[in-house]
Scaffold this motif. Structure first.
Motif, mmCIF file in Angstrom:
data_model
loop_
_atom_site.group_PDB
_atom_site.id
_atom_site.type_symbol
_atom_site.label_atom_id
_atom_site.label_comp_id
_atom_site.label_asym_id
_atom_site.label_seq_id
_atom_site.Cartn_x
_atom_site.Cartn_y
_atom_site.Cartn_z
ATOM 1 N N ARG A 170 0.834 -1.214 0.000
ATOM 2 C CA ARG A 170 0.000 0.000 0.000
ATOM 3 C C ARG A 170 0.859 1.251 0.000
ATOM 4 O O ARG A 170 0.573 2.231 -0.681
ATOM 5 C CB ARG A 170 -0.888 0.050 1.254
ATOM 6 C CG ARG A 170 -2.126 -0.775 1.198
ATOM 7 C CD ARG A 170 -3.212 -0.192 2.122
ATOM 8 N NE ARG A 170 -2.746 0.084 3.474
ATOM 9 C CZ ARG A 170 -2.766 -0.791 4.470
ATOM 10 N NH1 ARG A 170 -3.217 -2.009 4.278
ATOM 11 N NH2 ARG A 170 -2.341 -0.438 5.675
ATOM 12 N N ARG A 171 1.926 1.194 0.785
ATOM 13 C CA ARG A 171 2.777 2.373 0.923
ATOM 14 C C ARG A 171 3.478 2.705 -0.407
ATOM 15 O O ARG A 171 3.473 3.843 -0.862
ATOM 16 C CB ARG A 171 3.814 2.119 2.028
ATOM 17 C CG ARG A 171 4.821 3.211 2.219
ATOM 18 C CD ARG A 171 5.687 2.947 3.447
ATOM 19 N NE ARG A 171 5.024 3.297 4.687
ATOM 20 C CZ ARG A 171 5.124 4.507 5.266
ATOM 21 N NH1 ARG A 171 5.868 5.447 4.716
ATOM 22 N NH2 ARG A 171 4.493 4.761 6.388
ATOM 23 N N VAL A 172 4.043 1.678 -1.036
ATOM 24 C CA VAL A 172 4.771 1.899 -2.286
ATOM 25 C C VAL A 172 3.810 2.364 -3.380
ATOM 26 O O VAL A 172 4.091 3.291 -4.153
ATOM 27 C CB VAL A 172 5.502 0.602 -2.729
ATOM 28 C CG1 VAL A 172 6.161 0.795 -4.081
ATOM 29 C CG2 VAL A 172 6.524 0.202 -1.679
ATOM 30 N N PHE A 173 2.682 1.698 -3.389
ATOM 31 C CA PHE A 173 1.673 2.008 -4.373
ATOM 32 C C PHE A 173 1.191 3.454 -4.220
ATOM 33 O O PHE A 173 1.058 4.201 -5.191
ATOM 34 C CB PHE A 173 0.524 1.043 -4.118
ATOM 35 C CG PHE A 173 -0.422 0.949 -5.230
ATOM 36 C CD1 PHE A 173 -0.108 0.217 -6.356
ATOM 37 C CD2 PHE A 173 -1.645 1.589 -5.158
ATOM 38 C CE1 PHE A 173 -1.002 0.128 -7.394
ATOM 39 C CE2 PHE A 173 -2.545 1.499 -6.183
ATOM 40 C CZ PHE A 173 -2.225 0.762 -7.306
ATOM 41 N N SER A 174 0.950 3.835 -2.981
ATOM 42 C CA SER A 174 0.514 5.206 -2.713
ATOM 43 C C SER A 174 1.601 6.209 -3.076
ATOM 44 O O SER A 174 1.303 7.328 -3.510
ATOM 45 C CB SER A 174 0.172 5.370 -1.228
ATOM 46 O OG SER A 174 -0.818 4.454 -0.853
#
Lengths: 212, 212
Positions: free
Chosen positions: A78-82
């Motif tokens: 989620r973090r990388v994607f965000s």
């Protein structure tokens, strides 16, 4: 391997924080250039915009690399994607600051903002800067408490934008060139604030998994 | 498992194509509403904008799901990753079309575009639609030949936007309200075309791995 991975995630977040700080400074300086007809400040924002665009592209490359090499899962994914979306929003905020600076440069040494609209423009500029500062802080700390404020601040920017457009249009003394400039400038601040709200909703998503 | 995966990627691409087609139709109908003062067309674009926003969010959720569950690599990773950015760009294009439709509705039944600017507005609208059609085709086929055209078309939209703003500002007969509307509308078309170029560079990246 795990350590290199953690370091990569940390670097990515640090780069995003730098980009967000850059977006904050860009709009602050662009607003100063606009409201004080400061040509040098305008040119610095325009030049700085180029290097921030490079930083934005770098963030995205880093995110792709982490995805490709580490295949993160769950919260890290989620973090990388965000990070991809956030870097894109921040790059646009820099672009909008550059538009403000370009307007100031184009009309230099004439002031663009009529005297009676200086105050609402100052307030829009201040709100945008405060909003961006809250986002930088949330990125650094993953604390979400303060970003609840953003929606209210964004509403106020929208209100001010409508106010300056309505007022410039209603004023018989306004010349058309000025009215067009004021309308476009109002729109840049409005978009900038909208993008901050988008960034905030991405941060909420990666910290909590909730959709804002 | 592999088959479900391939199907997921196919669905994601089909949804992106639908979203791109929606963005194309939205600007086409919004332009018609604008240039013929058609209130009903304007309202349809505004209503359709809501459902396209839902589709955009859905594309992104799908992409996150594929990343989380399938951990794609190489070309597939690029594709999924690009899908996130493309869906965001397409959603913004829909938003810009809605802005055009809202302007038409706000001034109805008055025309917004002065008669002598109808032609450049029609050309901007046509270019935006053709550009978007090229992107839909590239998304469907992964063929990149035609999208080379986009930069030239985007330059022409920029040129037309400057032309309408310059002309409305130079015309002594223009009222300020109209000038502001024309400037903002010009800006919406300009941004729409910019976003198409962004989408195209994402497609080039996922098909070829090259940065455009």
């Amino acid at each position: 391997m795990r350590n290199a991975y953690t370091a990569q995630l940390g670097d990515l977040n640090a780069d995003l924080c730098d980009l967000a700080t850059g977006a904050e400074e860009a709009m602050r300086e662009a607003s100063r250039a606009l409201l004080t007809a400061d040509l040098r400040a305008a040119e610095e924002v325009i030049a700085r915009g180029e290097s921030l665009a490079v930083l934005g592209a770098h963030c995205e490359d880093e995110a792709v690399k982490v995805l490709a090499l580490q295949a993160p899962v769950a919260a890290d994914l989620r973090r990388v994607f965000s990070a991809v979306r956030i870097s894109s929003d921040l790059a646009r905020m820099v672009g909008l600051s550059v538009h403000v600076a370009e307007a100031a440069r184009r009309r230099f040494p004439d002031p663009i903002v009529p005297e009676d609209l200086t105050e609402p423009f100052e307030e829009m500029a201040r709100l945008c800067q405060e909003m961006c500062a809250l986002v930088v802080q949330a990125l650094r700390s993953s604390e979400l408490d303060d970003i609840e404020e953003l929606d209210r601040m964004d509403d106020r920017v929208d209100e001010l934008k409508s106010l300056v457009v309505d007022r410039v249009v209603a004023d018989d003394a306004t010349n058309v060139v000025n009215a067009v400039d004021v309308a476009l400038l109002g729109r840049y601040y409005e978009r900038y604030a909208d993008q901050i709200v988008d960034v905030a909703s991405r941060i909420v998503f990666f910290v909590s998994g909730r959709k804002h």
